[in-house]
Design a protein around this motif. Sequence first.
Motif, mmCIF file in Angstrom:
data_model
loop_
_atom_site.group_PDB
_atom_site.id
_atom_site.type_symbol
_atom_site.label_atom_id
_atom_site.label_comp_id
_atom_site.label_asym_id
_atom_site.label_seq_id
_atom_site.Cartn_x
_atom_site.Cartn_y
_atom_site.Cartn_z
ATOM 1 N N ALA A 213 0.764 -1.148 0.049
ATOM 2 C CA ALA A 213 0.060 -0.209 -0.174
ATOM 3 C C ALA A 213 0.788 1.412 -0.232
ATOM 4 C CB ALA A 213 -0.893 -0.227 1.441
ATOM 5 N N HIS A 214 2.048 1.143 -1.065
ATOM 6 C CA HIS A 214 3.178 1.752 -1.195
ATOM 7 C C HIS A 214 1.653 3.333 -0.865
ATOM 8 C CE1 HIS A 214 6.785 4.038 -1.533
ATOM 9 N NE2 HIS A 214 6.362 4.685 -3.344
ATOM 10 N N SER A 215 0.801 4.136 -2.168
ATOM 11 C CA SER A 215 0.092 4.903 -2.130
ATOM 12 C C SER A 215 -1.126 4.500 -3.004
ATOM 13 C CB SER A 215 1.555 5.152 -3.648
ATOM 14 O OG SER A 215 1.186 5.062 -4.749
ATOM 15 N N LEU A 216 -1.020 5.872 -3.622
ATOM 16 C CA LEU A 216 -2.972 4.755 -4.534
ATOM 17 C C LEU A 216 -2.995 6.398 -5.766
ATOM 18 C CD1 LEU A 216 -5.499 4.096 -3.511
ATOM 19 C CD2 LEU A 216 -6.458 5.932 -2.219
ATOM 20 N N SER A 217 -3.022 6.138 -6.525
ATOM 21 C CA SER A 217 -3.275 6.892 -7.690
ATOM 22 C C SER A 217 -5.017 7.095 -7.534
ATOM 23 C CB SER A 217 -2.950 5.701 -8.903
ATOM 24 O OG SER A 217 -1.376 5.888 -8.914
ATOM 25 N N MET A 218 -5.237 8.601 -8.139
ATOM 26 C CA MET A 218 -6.779 8.590 -8.445
ATOM 27 C C MET A 218 -7.030 9.018 -9.459
ATOM 28 S SD MET A 218 -7.044 10.038 -4.617
ATOM 29 C CE MET A 218 -8.602 9.036 -4.256
ATOM 30 N N LYS B 44 1.411 16.426 6.253
ATOM 31 C CA LYS B 44 0.536 16.176 6.891
ATOM 32 C C LYS B 44 -1.098 15.271 6.040
ATOM 33 C CE LYS B 44 -1.713 20.445 8.020
ATOM 34 N NZ LYS B 44 -2.765 20.806 9.460
ATOM 35 N N ASP B 45 -0.717 16.386 4.579
ATOM 36 C CA ASP B 45 -1.925 16.423 3.312
ATOM 37 C C ASP B 45 -1.689 14.953 3.261
ATOM 38 O OD1 ASP B 45 -3.754 18.138 4.203
ATOM 39 O OD2 ASP B 45 -2.127 19.399 3.276
ATOM 40 N N ARG B 46 -0.162 14.772 2.988
ATOM 41 C CA ARG B 46 -0.091 12.798 2.034
ATOM 42 C C ARG B 46 0.150 12.896 0.577
ATOM 43 N NH1 ARG B 46 -1.652 8.564 6.354
ATOM 44 N NH2 ARG B 46 -0.108 6.952 4.475
ATOM 45 N N VAL B 47 0.027 14.485 0.235
ATOM 46 C CA VAL B 47 -0.563 14.533 -1.798
ATOM 47 C C VAL B 47 0.590 15.023 -2.070
ATOM 48 C CG1 VAL B 47 -2.114 15.624 -3.280
ATOM 49 C CG2 VAL B 47 -2.551 15.032 -1.179
ATOM 50 N N ALA B 48 1.199 13.945 -2.925
ATOM 51 C CA ALA B 48 1.993 14.131 -4.059
ATOM 52 C C ALA B 48 1.798 15.489 -5.331
ATOM 53 C CB ALA B 48 2.751 12.891 -4.435
ATOM 54 N N ALA C 63 10.020 9.455 -3.230
ATOM 55 C CA ALA C 63 8.909 10.246 -3.416
ATOM 56 C C ALA C 63 8.377 10.699 -2.335
ATOM 57 C CB ALA C 63 8.806 9.823 -4.570
ATOM 58 N N LYS C 64 7.464 9.390 -1.768
ATOM 59 C CA LYS C 64 7.440 9.089 -0.710
ATOM 60 C C LYS C 64 7.731 9.756 0.541
ATOM 61 C CE LYS C 64 4.655 5.824 1.177
ATOM 62 N NZ LYS C 64 3.849 4.643 1.731
ATOM 63 N N ARG C 65 9.238 9.773 0.728
ATOM 64 C CA ARG C 65 9.861 9.805 2.120
ATOM 65 C C ARG C 65 9.656 11.876 1.902
ATOM 66 N NH1 ARG C 65 14.676 6.218 3.588
ATOM 67 N NH2 ARG C 65 13.951 7.555 5.718
ATOM 68 N N ILE C 66 9.925 12.247 0.627
ATOM 69 C CA ILE C 66 10.470 13.880 0.440
ATOM 70 C C ILE C 66 8.736 14.491 0.851
ATOM 71 C CG2 ILE C 66 9.972 14.283 -1.661
ATOM 72 C CD1 ILE C 66 12.410 15.632 0.454
ATOM 73 N N THR C 67 7.950 12.937 0.212
ATOM 74 C CA THR C 67 6.383 14.517 0.360
ATOM 75 C C THR C 67 5.853 14.318 2.262
ATOM 76 O OG1 THR C 67 5.764 13.995 -1.357
ATOM 77 C CG2 THR C 67 3.741 13.609 -0.566
ATOM 78 N N THR C 68 6.837 12.982 2.316
ATOM 79 C CA THR C 68 5.363 12.620 3.696
ATOM 80 C C THR C 68 6.308 12.905 4.973
ATOM 81 O OG1 THR C 68 6.003 10.335 3.599
ATOM 82 C CG2 THR C 68 4.199 11.065 2.888
ATOM 83 N N LEU D 42 13.846 14.697 10.810
ATOM 84 C CA LEU D 42 15.020 16.048 10.995
ATOM 85 C C LEU D 42 15.475 15.516 9.291
ATOM 86 C CD1 LEU D 42 15.860 18.218 11.736
ATOM 87 C CD2 LEU D 42 17.216 16.494 13.347
ATOM 88 N N GLU D 43 15.934 15.030 8.907
ATOM 89 C CA GLU D 43 16.614 14.990 7.924
ATOM 90 C C GLU D 43 15.976 15.302 6.158
ATOM 91 O OE1 GLU D 43 18.684 12.033 4.706
ATOM 92 O OE2 GLU D 43 18.171 10.758 6.492
ATOM 93 N N TRP D 44 14.513 14.842 6.805
ATOM 94 C CA TRP D 44 13.077 14.607 5.449
ATOM 95 C C TRP D 44 12.758 16.044 5.739
ATOM 96 C CZ3 TRP D 44 13.979 11.907 2.004
ATOM 97 C CH2 TRP D 44 14.389 10.779 1.125
ATOM 98 N N ARG D 45 12.851 16.742 7.030
ATOM 99 C CA ARG D 45 11.865 17.665 6.931
ATOM 100 C C ARG D 45 12.927 18.982 7.035
ATOM 101 N NH1 ARG D 45 11.278 19.417 12.506
ATOM 102 N NH2 ARG D 45 12.020 17.524 13.446
#
Length: 394
Positions: free
Chosen positions: A173-178, A202-206, A351-356, A360-363
């Motif tokens: 369940a890595h991502s969801l395409s709509m 927090k929105d978890r929207v790419a 792509a997931k990590r930089i979004t969600t 500290l590293e990713w922020r």
Amino acid sequence: MTTAEAAPAEVDVAIIGAGMAGTTLATLLGNAGRKVALIDPHRVHHDEFRAEKIGMQQMQLFKKLGLDKMLMPLVTPFTDIHVFRLGQFFACEKKWEYAFSYGALINGLRDALPPQVPLTVGKVTEVSTGPDRQRLVLADGSVINARLLVVATGYSEAVRRAIGVERIELSKAHSLSMGFDLAISPREFAYQSINCFGKRAKDRVAYITIFPIGNKMRANMFVYRTVAEQWTRDFRANPQKMLCELMPEISARCGNFEVASPVEVRQVNLTTTAGHRRDGVVFIGDAFWTTCPTPGVGIGRVMIDVDQLHSVHIPRWLETPGMAADKISTFYDDPVKVASDEGGMRASIYAKRITTETGLEWRARRLRNNTARRLMIISRKVRHLGPRRAPGIA
């Protein structure tokens, strides 16, 4: 003579699965004079929400393979993609992209198959593989013998399981395409195409990408959610409300996000394969390795598999007797293929990590990226205002 009593068909290559990978590979092999059996349970591919857009880099792969003339009548080309980041207009990217409905695209490719490669409609019920010959039995009793079997069945598991190959989940369940249609028409739409990226982790929207397919505007949205979440249920129930709240900066340009179709969703898992190095059979595309559609590398990765197989490996394999596992392994070890698969996986995870990610590293990475983007936005605004102020300068 009944079908069950007919002599087995003898071919160089049997391909199970007439999707993107299987149909294009069959076309190329048939045009090269190979005897090919292309097998799929259905003559007409059903409507399915899958990939709906490719870029120029992917189109160049089709052109390299001589398939662009087949593809162009099936796609809607466009350029001028207006990009919104951080709630503001960021850039207009001048680059060609090509949109399509996946089912219509696959059916068009099937219709363009060369006469020497007819589509065999049938369900494979038995598979026997070995170092010399591969034997397929279809539900109607007909038999196909081949030197090489190619499995291009995408996400379907039946043939993989029959052969004994395991799918390994790296990120469930890595991502969801709509996907959904907008009520506004391309003629009424403010731009040819829009990409709008999420603003908050927090929105978890790419991002959402909006583009024309024929006479309609289509939206694809990529989020790091699951089908079972309340957020997803709420979005499907009232996408217009949620989009206007998430992306008010572009809502007016999109007809206030009035939606004209049900919201289709597809959960994506990142997977690899185990037990695939075996005599007589090769797995390609999503039957071998799946990545996330968010970074837009999926079709390119599939077509690299097709290119390397048809132009490098299959001709070499057919030159000499046998089809043992050591032959097949040269494809899996091909540095071009390995780089494509591993690069697609890295892009999917990044792509997931930089979004969600909230560590500290990713922020810090997001802060760095967004600071650079804000400076670019300010610079663009200053350049835009400069000529208008020039006449008043002493």
